[in-house]
Design a protein around this motif. Structure first.
Motif, PDB file in Angstrom:
ATOM      1  N   UNK A  78     -28.216   9.706  14.468  1.00  0.00           N
ATOM      2  CA  UNK A  78     -28.572  10.589  13.788  1.00  0.00           C
ATOM      3  C   UNK A  78     -27.852  11.600  13.762  1.00  0.00           C
ATOM      4  N   UNK A  79     -27.202  11.931  14.926  1.00  0.00           N
ATOM      5  CA  UNK A  79     -26.441  12.567  15.531  1.00  0.00           C
ATOM      6  C   UNK A  79     -24.791  12.945  15.441  1.00  0.00           C
ATOM      7  N   UNK A  80     -24.275  11.496  15.248  1.00  0.00           N
ATOM      8  CA  UNK A  80     -23.743  11.433  14.251  1.00  0.00           C
ATOM      9  C   UNK A  80     -23.266  11.286  13.000  1.00  0.00           C
ATOM     10  N   UNK A  81     -24.133  10.842  12.358  1.00  0.00           N
ATOM     11  CA  UNK A  81     -24.478  11.346  10.867  1.00  0.00           C
ATOM     12  C   UNK A  81     -23.927  12.943  10.667  1.00  0.00           C
ATOM     13  N   UNK A  82     -24.895  13.221  12.034  1.00  0.00           N
ATOM     14  CA  UNK A  82     -25.041  14.904  10.870  1.00  0.00           C
ATOM     15  C   UNK A  82     -23.607  15.638  11.512  1.00  0.00           C
ATOM     16  N   UNK A  83     -22.886  15.540  12.831  1.00  0.00           N
ATOM     17  CA  UNK A  83     -21.733  15.875  13.028  1.00  0.00           C
ATOM     18  C   UNK A  83     -20.765  15.631  12.017  1.00  0.00           C
ATOM     19  N   UNK A  84     -20.160  14.465  12.224  1.00  0.00           N
ATOM     20  CA  UNK A  84     -19.773  13.922  10.527  1.00  0.00           C
ATOM     21  C   UNK A  84     -20.130  14.778   9.035  1.00  0.00           C
ATOM     22  N   UNK A  85     -21.407  14.954   8.767  1.00  0.00           N
ATOM     23  CA  UNK A  85     -21.664  15.542   7.727  1.00  0.00           C
ATOM     24  C   UNK A  85     -21.031  17.132   8.186  1.00  0.00           C
ATOM     25  N   UNK A 137     -17.264  21.104   6.465  1.00  0.00           N
ATOM     26  CA  UNK A 137     -15.993  22.225   6.635  1.00  0.00           C
ATOM     27  C   UNK A 137     -14.857  21.732   5.322  1.00  0.00           C
ATOM     28  N   UNK A 138     -14.465  20.653   4.971  1.00  0.00           N
ATOM     29  CA  UNK A 138     -13.237  20.351   4.298  1.00  0.00           C
ATOM     30  C   UNK A 138     -13.854  20.347   2.576  1.00  0.00           C
TER      31      UNK A 138
END
Lengths: 285, 250
Positions: free
Chosen positions: A267-274, A279-280
């Motif tokens: 969940x944390x990984x996905x959150x960071x990636x999202x 941003x882009x």
């Protein structure tokens, strides 16, 4: 019944079919989650996260697996993302898509994306663990997982690159840009949200992989955290698999607690990636 | 008329076997607006794209003959096509701003080409010349894609201006715009005519008559008639030209 009534009925029927199927899937997920949480939640504590595994249930912890997963997934990302994205750019922007060789390459990539992961495990064992003598190290694990997810990253990145309209490329060329400048300055930023989605999905798959890592020799009892890429390791799913296979009931519950930790990491990984993607995406409509 | 900046000599362009441009000779005058008109498929866009080598990206396209820009054949082997495009800018049929901020749309070109420039001053200058400054000066960091179609097209003109080109090619720049946005672009072209050489492809004959100094009429890959816009529209020499501008076909 008039035609109009019949068509309205069909419309409603279709809507309900979609609704029911969605809720069925959600229901299964909910049952699964509630089962895991009811079993594992009481074992969750800071001590559980911060202790090494033990043969005594009340002392068992998941520290080595958490750190092992972080090490392996970080190196997997470092290996697979640059290679995958660069391959996608080569295939989309440089290669001649009509050539037989490129078409063969495409078919192979698509097939590789569907290969059972255990085969990658065997490849990793022969090539990395024994072939170049890396043994059951973090490097072997992450190289194997990189091979496993590379095709998915390539395909997802290709789709994202294809979705960038040609008018943007021509606009950039008309400013006197060279091909690499068009790609790095315009196509890559425009395709990045799509590329990120592919990367998130495939890294999420990699973090949950068990079979190939067991094959290459990831350990199931590790009382240390890896200090470098050449150290032995275990990862969350291997640790969970090991606990779930024990006869004692407590360890099954601890396995559930491990799954909760794995879900949290995911969940944390996905959150960071999202967040990176958002941003882009700022300059898209 | 002033001296020619681009001279097209015996230019033929082929798509595979099909001839799109048939040994055309024409010269475009410096600091003038030249309109290229003709029915759909007559090769006018193909000709325009051959003037800054944007045709290089079309597969199976072959060019014969010469295009002289300042007496230098841009199809000569040693010519760097990117260098040509720096001096001969282009505005496309559909507005195609980069998916970046308004500010970055202007600065990107000069930046990648290693120009020495003051970005703030350049952005202001180009947006003012493109008559867009007042509408966007408070939101330069917003996405260029948030602008209206007409504003996007003026941004594309500003972006072309930022490269400080000698020539700006425009490929039906108003065809995707409403009448109000079209008239703003036309005013802008009239403003820019003293600074840049503008070659504009249009299928709108009133537009050609309103904004151009010279007009070239193409039909089926041939240059039928070329001359002073007033002459062409009031007193055409060729029957085909007259038929086209009076709306008998096209």
């Amino acid at each position: 019944m008039t035609t109009k009534e019949r068509r309205m009925k069909q419309d409603m029927l279709f809507r309900w079919c979609c609704r029911i199927v969605t809720f069925m899937a959600l229901g299964v997920l909910l049952v699964l989650l509630s089962h895991i949480f009811s079993q594992g939640f009481k074992w969750l504590s800071w001590d559980f996260i911060n202790s090494y595994p033990s043969r005594f249930a009340d002392q068992a912890g998941i520290k080595s697996a958490v750190w092992g997963s972080i090490w392996v997934i970080s190196f997997t990302a470092i290996f697979s993302v640059p290679f995958g994205v660069a391959t996608a750019f080569f295939l989309e922007e440089y290669s001649n898509s009509n050539s037989k060789f490129v078409r063969l390459l495409q078919i192979n990539i698509a097939n590789l994306a569907g290969m059972p992961s255990i085969i990658y495990g065997l490849l990793g064992l022969t090539l990395f663990a024994r072939g170049i003598g890396l043994g059951g190290s973090v490097l072997t694990g992450s190289l194997t997982l990189s091979l496993l997810i590379l095709p998915v990253i390539v395909i997802a990145s290709q789709e994202a690159i294809k979705a960038v309209p040609n008018s943007i490329r021509y606009g950039a060329y008309a400013m006197g840009a060279r091909k690499w400048q068009v790609i790095v300055g315009q196509v890559l930023p425009a395709a990045l949200p799509g590329i990120m989605t592919g990367v998130i999905l495939s890294l999420s798959r990699a973090i949950g992989e068990t079979a190939p890592l067991i094959i290459i020799g990831a350990l199931s009892y590790v009382a240390f955290t890896p200090l470098g890429p050449f150290d032995d390791f275990t990862v969350l799913p291997v640790q969970i698999y090991n606990w779930a296979g024990r006869p004692q009931e407590e360890f099954h519950e601890i396995a559930s607690a491990g799954i909760i930790v794995l879900l949290a990491v995911l969940f944390t990984m996905n959150l960071v990636a999202i967040m990176i993607r958002q941003k882009f995406q700022k300059y898209r409509m | 008329m002033s001296k020619p900046i681009i001279q097209v000599k015996d230019l033929s362009i082929f798509y595979g076997e099909k001839k799109a441009i048939n040994s055309v000779n024409v010269s475009f005058s410096e600091k003038q607006v030249t309109a290229v008109i003709g029915p759909s498929g007559c090769g006018k866009s193909t000709l325009l794209r051959s003037l800054n080598r944007m045709n290089d990206f079309v597969e199976n396209l072959r060019v014969e003959g010469e295009v002289l820009y300042k007496d230098q054949n841009i199809y000569a082997p040693k010519i760097d096509s990117a260098d040509i495009r720096r001096q001969i800018g282009m505005v496309f049929q559909k507005p195609n701003p980069f998916p970046k901020s308004i500010y970055k749309n202007i600065t990107w070109g000069p930046q990648i080409n290693g120009y020495d420039f003051d970005p703030d001053a350049l952005v202001e200058k180009c947006l003012k010349r493109a008559a867009l400054w007042d509408e966007v000066k408070d939101r330069l960091d917003d996405s260029a894609l948030a602008l209206s179609g007409g504003q996007q097209q003026r941004l594309c003109i500003a972006r072309a201006i930022a490269m400080n080109p000698e020539v700006i090619l425009m490929d039906e720049p108003c065809s995707a715009l409403d009448p109000k946005a079209t008239s703003r672009i036309e005013d802008l072209i009239l403003d820019l005519r003293n600074r840049y050489t503008i070659i504009i492809v249009t299928h709108n004959m009133q537009q050609a008559a309103r904004i151009s100094d010279e007009t070239a009429f193409f039909f089926d890959g041939d240059l039928i008639e070329f001359g002073d816009t007033k002459e062409i529209f009031t007193n055409p020499v060729e029957e085909k030209t007259e038929d086209y501008i009076t709306g008998r076909f096209g």
